[in-house]
Design a protein around this motif. Structure first.
Motif, short mmCIF file in Angstrom:
data_model
loop_
_atom_site.label_atom_id
_atom_site.label_comp_id
_atom_site.label_asym_id
_atom_site.label_seq_id
_atom_site.Cartn_x
_atom_site.Cartn_y
_atom_site.Cartn_z
N SER A 283 9.31 -1.19 2.08
CA SER A 283 8.80 0.00 1.40
C SER A 283 7.50 -0.25 0.66
CB SER A 283 9.86 0.53 0.41
OG SER A 283 10.19 -0.46 -0.55
N GLY A 284 6.96 -1.44 0.71
CA GLY A 284 5.75 -1.76 -0.02
C GLY A 284 4.49 -1.35 0.73
N PRO A 285 3.34 -1.42 0.06
CA PRO A 285 2.07 -1.08 0.71
C PRO A 285 1.77 -2.07 1.85
CG PRO A 285 1.69 -2.12 -1.41
CD PRO A 285 3.15 -1.85 -1.34
N PRO A 286 1.04 -1.62 2.87
CA PRO A 286 0.74 -2.49 4.01
C PRO A 286 0.03 -3.79 3.64
CG PRO A 286 0.16 -0.21 4.50
CD PRO A 286 0.50 -0.26 3.04
N THR A 287 -0.68 -3.78 2.51
CA THR A 287 -1.42 -4.97 2.09
C THR A 287 -0.52 -6.04 1.49
OG1 THR A 287 -1.87 -3.89 -0.03
CG2 THR A 287 -3.56 -3.70 1.69
N GLN A 288 0.71 -5.69 1.15
CA GLN A 288 1.63 -6.64 0.52
C GLN A 288 2.51 -7.29 1.57
OE1 GLN A 288 4.79 -4.99 -1.93
NE2 GLN A 288 4.63 -6.69 -3.39
N PRO A 289 2.48 -8.61 1.69
CA PRO A 289 3.32 -9.27 2.70
C PRO A 289 4.81 -9.14 2.38
CG PRO A 289 1.55 -10.72 1.91
CD PRO A 289 1.62 -9.57 0.97
N TRP A 290 5.58 -8.73 3.38
CA TRP A 290 7.03 -8.67 3.29
C TRP A 290 7.60 -9.54 4.42
CZ3 TRP A 290 10.43 -4.51 0.99
CH2 TRP A 290 9.83 -3.91 -0.11
#
Length: 410
Positions: A283-290
């Motif tokens: 659910s995080g922004p695309p710039t944040q690695p998951w």
């Protein structure tokens, strides 16, 4: 033997006497007044959806327009998350299991994000004179969102209600590799393998069937901080290591049990199917690695074009069929499999499976009886996990450390 030389045990916030000094495993019997079943919570009508999502994302400044993008998952099911009904059923099942063993221990229930809230559960405990609680959070693995966030909420609620000096709360160990949690997955994979073979003529299980063990993705920074540093996990921490270890156990046991069935004796001597740990529900922004790969991306990028003909989807990270299972797996991942021409089946979650319910009671009794660590059942080399969380375990990197019960500070 775990190296604890780097740990300085301090007083554990709101802990019982046996846990207050911060031992890894509490081997002193403790008389608890009640069990606290701590859930995530979910909306129970269309009007609840956005307020619920505001609770889930509190402090992150997410506008309602973006929340509505997630809300359609709930609105697809009438605005009702199944999770509260499932926790009611689990509470009733725990009460029945306790009664069948002659154990007089009430079960309280409170959620982090929707009614009944943890505030209500702790207040009820105080009103009834239940001053020593043993908590079961409805998450089996180690990470900020699945363990420490619950512990921080215990501390926050006890402080805000003025009960911090009245109520003591410990927690059962993370139960990812407890036999009671693992058994329903073994049953589901065994039966799923049998169904895949029955419904796909000439299926070469070793090359054409893939088992996808799916769990909730989390930010890579949170994953790296899951579990204590001294355990030596890789950059994805205890969260991924626990899932990987349990997945192997589940498939090995399910395959062994399948081969014991007379109708599948012909598979003896052949290789079991390949498997992969995949992720969902980021659910995080695309710039944040998951954590990756996403289950849909994996099917599209790695399995498309053969030789895969069938996929078995195993919701390994989930204790019940809540929204992430019903939407992300039963809807989205199943649609992806269909588009690729794969036969697919999503296996069961523990829910109120008798083995799971009995296992949760067994975990409580470990603390009631002070069961020696050497006698605690665990199915991987990673366990048995800690009764009292270790210093710095499962930090929320974005927010830093907040006071947390049932663990050594910070």
């Amino acid at each position: 033997m775990t190296d604890t030389s780097q740990i300085t045990n301090g007083q554990v916030l709101a802990a019982t006497e046996a846990a207050a000094s911060g031992p890894e495993h509490v081997e002193v019997p403790t008389a608890y007044d009640a069990i606290l079943l701590a859930g995530f919570g979910g909306p129970e009508g269309q009007d609840d959806v956005i307020p619920f999502l505001r609770n889930v994302t509190r402090g992150r400044g997410i506008p309602d327009e973006r929340l509505e993008e997630v809300a359609h998952h709930y609105r697809h099911f009438g605005g009702v998350s199944p999770i509260n009904a499932q926790n009611r059923a689990l509470k009733a099942a725990l009460e029945a299991e306790l009664a069948s063993r002659g154990i007089d221990m009430p079960v309280l229930w409170g959620n982090r994000n929707w009614a009944p809230y943890l505030e209500e559960a702790f207040t009820e405990a105080a009103d009834k004179g239940y001053n020593k609680l043993i908590a079961i959070a409805t998450s089996a693995y180690s990470s900020f969102s699945s363990c420490r966030q619950y512990r921080e909420d215990y501390a926050r609620v006890l402080t805000e209600t003025g009960l911090i000096d009245t109520i003591q709360v410990d927690k059962v160990r993370q139960f990812f590799d407890h036999p009671g949690f693992v058994r329903p997955f073994v049953d589901g994979v065994r039966d799923g393998l049998a169904q895949a073979i029955a419904e796909n003529d000439g299926l070469d299980v070793a090359t054409e069937l893939r088992v996808l063990f799916s769990t909730h993705s989390i930010p890579s920074t949170d994953a790296a901080k899951s579990g204590p540093d001294y355990r030596g996990f890789d950059e994805h921490g205890a969260y991924e290591a626990q899932h990987e270890a349990v997945a192997q156990v589940v498939l090995d046991q399910a395959w062994a049990e399948l081969l014991e069935l007379p109708e599948h004796a012909g598979l003896r001597g052949t290789s079991k199917p390949d498997w992969k740990l995949v992720y969902q529900s980021r659910s995080g922004p695309p710039t944040q690695p998951w954590l990756e790969p996403d289950i849909n991306d994996y099917m599209n990028e790695e399995l498309k074009g053969g030789p895969t003909r069938a996929v078995l989807i195993v919701p390994l990270g989930f204790v019940s069929d809540h929204m992430e299972v019903m939407w992300d797996l039963d809807e989205e991942a199943t649609e992806t499999a269909q588009e690729l021409g794969f036969w697919s089946l999503r296996t069961q979650t523990p829910g109120v499976d008798p083995a799971y319910v009995a296992g949760l009671v067994d975990l409580v009794l470990e603390r009631v009886n002070g069961t020696p660590t050497s006698e605690r059942p665990h199915l991987t080399d990673i366990g048995p996990w800690y009764d009292v969380c270790r210093p710095g375990c499962c930090e929320n990197v974005r927010a830093g450390f907040k006071p947390a019960a049932a663990g050594v500070a910070p």
